[in-house]
Write a protein that holds these residues in place. Sequence first.
Motif, PDB file in Angstrom:
ATOM      1  N   GLU A 108     -18.010 -49.474  -5.407  1.00 55.87           N
ATOM      2  CA  GLU A 108     -17.117 -50.606  -5.633  1.00 55.87           C
ATOM      3  C   GLU A 108     -17.893 -51.756  -6.260  1.00 55.87           C
ATOM      4  OE1 GLU A 108     -17.489 -52.720  -1.272  1.00 55.87           O
ATOM      5  OE2 GLU A 108     -15.825 -51.350  -1.630  1.00 55.87           O
ATOM      6  N   ILE A 109     -17.179 -52.563  -7.032  1.00 51.62           N
ATOM      7  CA  ILE A 109     -17.782 -53.741  -7.636  1.00 51.62           C
ATOM      8  C   ILE A 109     -17.523 -54.926  -6.708  1.00 51.62           C
ATOM      9  CG2 ILE A 109     -17.784 -55.311  -9.610  1.00 51.62           C
ATOM     10  CD1 ILE A 109     -16.880 -53.001 -11.352  1.00 51.62           C
ATOM     11  N   PRO A 110     -18.569 -55.480  -6.100  1.00 49.21           N
ATOM     12  CA  PRO A 110     -18.382 -56.608  -5.190  1.00 49.21           C
ATOM     13  C   PRO A 110     -17.973 -57.878  -5.932  1.00 49.21           C
ATOM     14  CG  PRO A 110     -20.561 -55.627  -4.921  1.00 49.21           C
ATOM     15  CD  PRO A 110     -19.941 -55.023  -6.123  1.00 49.21           C
ATOM     16  N   GLU A 111     -17.440 -58.829  -5.182  1.00 55.30           N
ATOM     17  CA  GLU A 111     -17.062 -60.111  -5.756  1.00 55.30           C
ATOM     18  C   GLU A 111     -18.310 -60.788  -6.318  1.00 55.30           C
ATOM     19  OE1 GLU A 111     -15.215 -64.271  -4.147  1.00 55.30           O
ATOM     20  OE2 GLU A 111     -14.535 -62.413  -3.214  1.00 55.30           O
ATOM     21  N   GLY A 112     -18.176 -61.351  -7.497  1.00 55.14           N
ATOM     22  CA  GLY A 112     -19.294 -62.030  -8.144  1.00 55.14           C
ATOM     23  C   GLY A 112     -20.023 -61.166  -9.153  1.00 55.14           C
ATOM     24  N   MET A 113     -19.707 -59.874  -9.185  1.00 53.99           N
ATOM     25  CA  MET A 113     -20.307 -58.962 -10.153  1.00 53.99           C
ATOM     26  C   MET A 113     -19.217 -58.484 -11.097  1.00 53.99           C
ATOM     27  SD  MET A 113     -22.834 -56.568  -7.915  1.00 53.99           S
ATOM     28  CE  MET A 113     -24.155 -57.221  -6.960  1.00 53.99           C
ATOM     29  N   VAL A 114     -19.629 -58.179 -12.329  1.00 51.16           N
ATOM     30  CA  VAL A 114     -18.696 -57.643 -13.312  1.00 51.16           C
ATOM     31  C   VAL A 114     -19.268 -56.356 -13.885  1.00 51.16           C
ATOM     32  CG1 VAL A 114     -17.680 -59.874 -13.920  1.00 51.16           C
ATOM     33  CG2 VAL A 114     -19.690 -59.086 -15.132  1.00 51.16           C
ATOM     34  N   ALA A 115     -18.438 -55.582 -14.557  1.00 53.21           N
ATOM     35  CA  ALA A 115     -18.874 -54.309 -15.117  1.00 53.21           C
ATOM     36  C   ALA A 115     -20.049 -54.483 -16.076  1.00 53.21           C
ATOM     37  CB  ALA A 115     -17.708 -53.625 -15.822  1.00 53.21           C
ATOM     38  N   ALA A 116     -20.083 -55.589 -16.798  1.00 54.52           N
ATOM     39  CA  ALA A 116     -21.171 -55.822 -17.754  1.00 54.52           C
ATOM     40  C   ALA A 116     -22.528 -55.903 -17.055  1.00 54.52           C
ATOM     41  CB  ALA A 116     -20.911 -57.094 -18.549  1.00 54.52           C
ATOM     42  N   ASP A 117     -22.564 -56.384 -15.813  1.00 53.63           N
ATOM     43  CA  ASP A 117     -23.821 -56.449 -15.066  1.00 53.63           C
ATOM     44  C   ASP A 117     -24.419 -55.056 -14.899  1.00 53.63           C
ATOM     45  OD1 ASP A 117     -23.555 -59.217 -14.715  1.00 53.63           O
ATOM     46  OD2 ASP A 117     -22.484 -58.967 -12.817  1.00 53.63           O
ATOM     47  N   PHE A 118     -23.581 -54.087 -14.594  1.00 52.10           N
ATOM     48  CA  PHE A 118     -24.048 -52.718 -14.395  1.00 52.10           C
ATOM     49  C   PHE A 118     -24.473 -52.091 -15.717  1.00 52.10           C
ATOM     50  CE2 PHE A 118     -21.262 -53.712 -10.892  1.00 52.10           C
ATOM     51  CZ  PHE A 118     -21.974 -53.240  -9.799  1.00 52.10           C
ATOM     52  N   GLU A 119     -23.693 -52.347 -16.760  1.00 50.74           N
ATOM     53  CA  GLU A 119     -24.012 -51.790 -18.072  1.00 50.74           C
ATOM     54  C   GLU A 119     -25.338 -52.332 -18.596  1.00 50.74           C
ATOM     55  OE1 GLU A 119     -20.473 -52.856 -20.155  1.00 50.74           O
ATOM     56  OE2 GLU A 119     -19.342 -51.163 -19.339  1.00 50.74           O
ATOM     57  N   GLU A 120     -25.590 -53.630 -18.398  1.00 51.22           N
ATOM     58  CA  GLU A 120     -26.849 -54.228 -18.850  1.00 51.22           C
ATOM     59  C   GLU A 120     -28.048 -53.633 -18.125  1.00 51.22           C
ATOM     60  OE1 GLU A 120     -26.583 -58.443 -18.371  1.00 51.22           O
ATOM     61  OE2 GLU A 120     -24.997 -58.639 -19.862  1.00 51.22           O
ATOM     62  N   ALA A 121     -27.855 -53.259 -16.857  1.00 51.82           N
ATOM     63  CA  ALA A 121     -28.937 -52.687 -16.066  1.00 51.82           C
ATOM     64  C   ALA A 121     -29.085 -51.187 -16.314  1.00 51.82           C
ATOM     65  CB  ALA A 121     -28.694 -52.943 -14.584  1.00 51.82           C
TER      66      ALA A 121
END
Length: 65
Positions: free
Chosen positions: A25-38
């Motif tokens: 799950e994507i927690p509050e304060g995180m967006v899909a782009a955060d995961f893609e960048e990492a």
Amino acid sequence: MCLACEEQEALLWRYHLEMAVERGEIPEGMVAADFEEAGLPVPGRAQTASKKPANPFICESPDGE
């Protein structure tokens, strides 16, 4: 902020992203782009199967020989 603190903060952020991936799950304060960048999969999004690279030791001629 010193370099050691910046590195620690970046590692902690990466840890939180990895834990979110494990929970699925994507927690509050995180967006899909955060995961893609990492370079991590986005939780809750269907993952496409990656094609395995061709074996460099096998001849893959177009005529199948």
